[in-house]
Design a protein around this motif. Structure first.
Motif, mmCIF file in Angstrom:
data_model
loop_
_atom_site.group_PDB
_atom_site.id
_atom_site.type_symbol
_atom_site.label_atom_id
_atom_site.label_comp_id
_atom_site.label_asym_id
_atom_site.label_seq_id
_atom_site.Cartn_x
_atom_site.Cartn_y
_atom_site.Cartn_z
ATOM 1 N N PHE A 161 0.866 -1.189 0.000
ATOM 2 C CA PHE A 161 0.000 0.000 0.000
ATOM 3 C C PHE A 161 0.896 1.230 0.000
ATOM 4 O O PHE A 161 1.594 1.491 0.980
ATOM 5 C CB PHE A 161 -0.905 -0.025 1.232
ATOM 6 N N PRO A 162 0.892 1.999 -1.106
ATOM 7 C CA PRO A 162 1.794 3.151 -1.179
ATOM 8 C C PRO A 162 1.275 4.374 -0.424
ATOM 9 O O PRO A 162 0.106 4.753 -0.550
ATOM 10 C CB PRO A 162 1.869 3.439 -2.679
ATOM 11 N N VAL A 163 2.161 4.948 0.369
ATOM 12 C CA VAL A 163 1.921 6.232 1.033
ATOM 13 C C VAL A 163 3.116 7.090 0.626
ATOM 14 O O VAL A 163 4.194 6.967 1.194
ATOM 15 C CB VAL A 163 1.814 6.075 2.560
ATOM 16 N N GLY A 164 2.902 7.922 -0.398
ATOM 17 C CA GLY A 164 4.037 8.628 -0.985
ATOM 18 C C GLY A 164 4.985 7.602 -1.570
ATOM 19 O O GLY A 164 4.568 6.692 -2.287
ATOM 20 N N LYS A 165 6.265 7.705 -1.209
ATOM 21 C CA LYS A 165 7.261 6.747 -1.698
ATOM 22 C C LYS A 165 7.399 5.539 -0.780
ATOM 23 O O LYS A 165 8.089 4.583 -1.122
ATOM 24 C CB LYS A 165 8.614 7.446 -1.859
ATOM 25 N N THR A 166 6.753 5.581 0.360
ATOM 26 C CA THR A 166 6.778 4.458 1.302
ATOM 27 C C THR A 166 5.719 3.443 0.874
ATOM 28 O O THR A 166 4.618 3.818 0.477
ATOM 29 C CB THR A 166 6.457 4.943 2.730
ATOM 30 N N VAL A 167 6.056 2.171 0.960
ATOM 31 C CA VAL A 167 5.092 1.112 0.640
ATOM 32 C C VAL A 167 4.912 0.241 1.891
ATOM 33 O O VAL A 167 5.856 -0.381 2.362
ATOM 34 C CB VAL A 167 5.546 0.260 -0.562
ATOM 35 N N ASP A 168 3.702 0.259 2.411
ATOM 36 C CA ASP A 168 3.374 -0.533 3.596
ATOM 37 C C ASP A 168 3.022 -1.957 3.218
ATOM 38 O O ASP A 168 2.440 -2.207 2.158
ATOM 39 C CB ASP A 168 2.143 0.057 4.311
ATOM 40 N N ARG A 169 3.293 -2.873 4.132
ATOM 41 C CA ARG A 169 2.860 -4.261 3.987
ATOM 42 C C ARG A 169 1.463 -4.349 4.579
ATOM 43 O O ARG A 169 1.251 -4.117 5.767
ATOM 44 C CB ARG A 169 3.816 -5.174 4.736
#
Length: 175
Positions: A161-169
């Motif tokens: 799940f992308p939040v900006g350039k961060t991708v959460d699991r």
């Protein structure tokens, strides 16, 4: 514990609620997850996902329903979005539904508002013939996982799940 019906009312949101939902959506997401992201990633996500325009699109979608929790003071304190499943599920059933967002401001947790919202969402999804049901939940949000588990949801997959350039699991739960 006081009756939550005395503390807050829950009503279907309308197009007139787009700005209020944008504000509440940004506040609840930031309160819940903001500490996980660099400020630029959080702002990029909020600028895309929690604007009056994005909420107007959600509210106008006939395959979705949105409820708003209004505190007795008039303050908006929670919301629920349900609809057709949009998660990246392999071999997704055409009739699948999804609990897309369920948030209550932290100071109002433990008042059973989440349960009231779930009941409304599940009833609406059933009335639309949506089955099976899915939820996407952050892999480390153990409280939410326990909450959804009480409704018969269990893990069937994962995705980023992308939040900006961060991708959460994220976990995909199914009922």
């Amino acid at each position: 514990m006081p009756d939550t019906a005395d503390i807050a009312t829950i009503r279907r949101a309308t197009a007139a609620d787009a700005a209020a939902l944008a504000e509440l959506g940004a506040a609840t997401f930031t309160e819940t997850f903001g500490h996980l992201y660099p400020p630029e990633d959080l702002q990029a996500f909020l600028a895309k996902s929690h604007t009056p325009e994005s909420w107007a699109q959600t509210l106008a979608d006939p395959k979705r329903a949105v409820w708003l929790v209004v505190h007795e003071s008039g303050r908006n304190i929670g919301f629920l979005v349900v609809g057709a499943c949009k998660l990246p599920v392999e071999q997704l059933e055409p009739s699948a539904g999804e609990i897309q967002q369920l948030y209550v401001l932290a100071e109002f947790h433990n008042l059973r508002l989440g349960g009231r919202l779930m009941a409304l969402g599940l009833e609406w999804l059933e009335s639309q013939g949506r089955t099976p049901l899915y939820i996407g939940v952050w892999s480390e949000n153990y409280g939410a996982q326990r909450f959804y588990g009480r409704y018969g949801f269990s893990k069937v997959g994962e995705y980023g799940f992308p939040v900006g350039k961060t991708v959460d699991r994220e976990f995909i739960l199914k009922r």
